[in-house]
Design an enzyme around this catalytic site. Structure first.
Site, short mmCIF file in Angstrom:
data_model
loop_
_atom_site.label_atom_id
_atom_site.label_comp_id
_atom_site.label_asym_id
_atom_site.label_seq_id
_atom_site.Cartn_x
_atom_site.Cartn_y
_atom_site.Cartn_z
N TYR A 1 121.05 149.26 -14.63
CA TYR A 1 122.51 149.29 -14.76
C TYR A 1 122.85 150.49 -15.64
CZ TYR A 1 127.04 146.90 -14.41
OH TYR A 1 128.33 146.54 -14.11
N LYS B 1 122.46 151.34 -10.38
CA LYS B 1 123.90 151.14 -10.25
C LYS B 1 124.60 151.87 -11.38
CE LYS B 1 127.39 147.51 -10.86
NZ LYS B 1 127.67 146.07 -10.74
N LYS C 1 128.12 152.44 -13.43
CA LYS C 1 129.47 151.97 -13.72
C LYS C 1 130.41 153.17 -13.72
CE LYS C 1 130.71 148.40 -14.92
NZ LYS C 1 131.25 147.28 -14.10
N ASP D 1 130.24 151.51 -9.05
CA ASP D 1 131.21 150.45 -9.31
C ASP D 1 132.30 150.95 -10.26
OD1 ASP D 1 132.64 148.15 -9.91
OD2 ASP D 1 131.10 147.35 -11.25
N ASN E 1 135.20 149.44 -10.73
CA ASN E 1 136.03 148.31 -11.13
C ASN E 1 137.48 148.44 -10.69
OD1 ASN E 1 133.94 147.97 -13.87
ND2 ASN E 1 134.42 146.21 -12.57
N HIS F 1 125.91 139.66 -10.14
CA HIS F 1 126.67 140.41 -11.14
C HIS F 1 126.13 140.11 -12.54
CE1 HIS F 1 130.11 140.27 -14.07
NE2 HIS F 1 130.27 141.50 -13.62
N SER F 2 126.43 141.01 -13.46
CA SER F 2 126.03 140.82 -14.85
C SER F 2 127.12 141.33 -15.76
CB SER F 2 124.73 141.58 -15.12
OG SER F 2 124.51 141.75 -16.51
N HIS G 1 122.55 143.46 -17.73
CA HIS G 1 122.79 144.24 -18.94
C HIS G 1 121.67 144.09 -19.96
CE1 HIS G 1 126.93 144.56 -17.54
NE2 HIS G 1 127.31 145.20 -18.62
N ARG H 1 136.90 139.92 -26.71
CA ARG H 1 136.54 141.24 -26.21
C ARG H 1 137.79 141.99 -25.75
NH1 ARG H 1 132.41 142.97 -21.27
NH2 ARG H 1 133.35 145.03 -20.97
#
Length: 440
Positions: free
Chosen positions: A162, A207, A209, A237, A239, A336-337, A365, A419
């Protein structure tokens, strides 16, 4: 009314006598996403379920305030129930009111899951309790969790590297120590990060981000990965950060190297528009995160891969139900993570071991996390985790490691207990606001 049958000695031993909840703050590196940057510490919740016979099962889920507000009353309702009564968890959760102000018009986990609802909140809390019950049940029965889920179909579960755009350290004054990985803010940095993941953990799929920089820069990064790791599975990804036209542009530029493009745009309708012309499979962990969202997405062919997540779907058994639905509709399945520790990784591995149609390597992750609460960290070998035959999850809680992470939570003034990636970014850039979607 049919009388309740008397409990046998065995069932009494499986009765829950105590539930312990320990919110913690765990170190998180400065990983970038379309919303901002990870905070120096992220909240998690550790669940301990103790049976009348003294067996303790453990679970893990999100630890933000809105989850704790639901977890605490639910924990009280579990006392006196059997760890085998997993269906009953959902009925108990329905008895606990959700603070509407916490979920109305809000987004979940840094805005990277989509709009929050009371049902999604309940499912995320339930996931930690269900895993803890399964762990206790497995330990009491001398069986691994995957046996309680019907038995494993593979001995090893594959995971993917990741990759993140990231800073070398958190902004000055934000706290958090350097993790030694250094910065990655351009294609060369991303490739160097991938090389370290491959050398250290043996990962063979990658992958990235995205949604952080202009699409052309992220296209260049994926192209650089393809050149360095020819023929290896690659994913991107952002998002939901892109418009439909931008999503189609990126798909055209990368369709020859991408395994799938994950959530390029937001919402099932826009995903369906992209899917019709992308020429590359679209994956999601944003527009399909509950059973109620499946019908529209599948019938419109908006997604070709669903990234399951037992924290989202309400546990390991619901994850298996999701997998069966995906298999029925010919939709691919991955996992997913989000920021997680060894308890969640163990749970992911158990359920992944039981799903026949796990079509892609799972996200994790875990390599980014420098802290944990289990006695021995799980170890990736050749990009895989071995499926344990030990009773329960096969991991044990280390209270000496747990205590300082809980103390960190107690000492926090409330700034980090929820968060907020945009707030973390404002430490470096006071003018940063949550980006309007689509950004590009």
């Amino acid at each position: 009314m049919t009388p309740t049958p008397p409990r046998t000695p065995q069932s009494r031993r499986l009765t829950i006598s105590d539930v312990r909840l320990t919110p913690i703050l765990v170190a998180d590196p400065p990983l970038l996403n379309t919303q901002g940057v990870h905070q120096p510490y992220t909240p998690r919740l550790i669940v301990e379920v103790v049976t009348a016979d003294g067996v303790t099962g453990i679970g893990e889920t999100y630890g933000d305030t809105k989850y704790l507000e639901l977890a605490r009353p639910l924990a009280g309702k579990l006392v006196g129930h059997s760890v085998t009564d997993l269906n009953g968890l959902f009925a108990l959760a329905d008895e606990v009111a959700v603070n509407a102000a916490r979920v109305e018009n809000s987004v979940d986990v840094g805005g990277l899951r989509g709009v929050q609802t009371a049902d999604k909140l309940r499912l995320s809390v339930l996931s930690g309790f269900e895993v803890a019950c399964l762990d206790a049940w497995g330990k009491a029965a001398g069986l691994p969790v995957h046996a309680l889920l019907g038995g494993k179909v593979r001995d090893r579960v594959e995971y993917s590297a990741y990759l993140f755009y990231r800073w070398a350290e958190h902004p000055q004054g934000a706290g958090g120590a350097s993790d030694g990985w250094g910065a990655a803010t351009d294609p060369a940095g991303v490739v160097a990060q991938a090389e370290r993941f491959a050398d250290t953990y043996g990962f063979t799929s990658f992958k990235l981000k995205g949604g952080v920089f202009e699409p052309d820069q992220e296209i260049a990064a994926v192209r650089a990965l393809a050149e360095r790791f020819p023929g290896r599975p690659l994913r991107l990804d952002p998002n939901g950060a892109w418009s439909v036209p931008t999503s189609l542009y990126v798909a055209e530029e990368l369709r020859d190297v991408l395994e799938y493009l994950e959530d390029p745009t937001s919402g099932t309708g826009r995903m369906a528009e992209v899917a019709a012309n992308a020429g590359v499979p679209l994956a999601t962990n944003m527009c399909v995160t509950t059973f109620g969202e499946i019908r529209e997405a599948f019938t419109r062919n908006a997604v070709q891969v669903v990234l399951s997540d037992h924290h989202y779907w309400g546990g390991l058994r619901n994850t298996r139900e999701l997998a069966a639905i995906c298999r029925t509709f010919g939709v691919g399945l991955s996992m997913h993570s989000n920021t997680h520790l060894g308890i969640s990784l163990a749970a992911m591995t158990h359920v992944a071991a039981t799903v026949p149609n796990l079509d892609y390597a799972c996200d994790s992750h875990y390599p980014w996390q420098t802290e944990d609460v289990i006695t021995e960290r799980l170890t990736f070998r050749d990009g895989h985790l071995d499926v344990t035959e030990a009773p329960g999850l096969g991991v044990e809680l280390d209270h000496d490691k747990l205590a300082p992470l809980h103390r960190r939570w107690l000492d926090d003034d409330g700034t980090l207990r929820d968060r907020d990636d945009a707030a973390a970014m404002r430490v470096a850039d006071p003018h940063w606001t949550t980006p309007h979607i689509p950004r590009w």
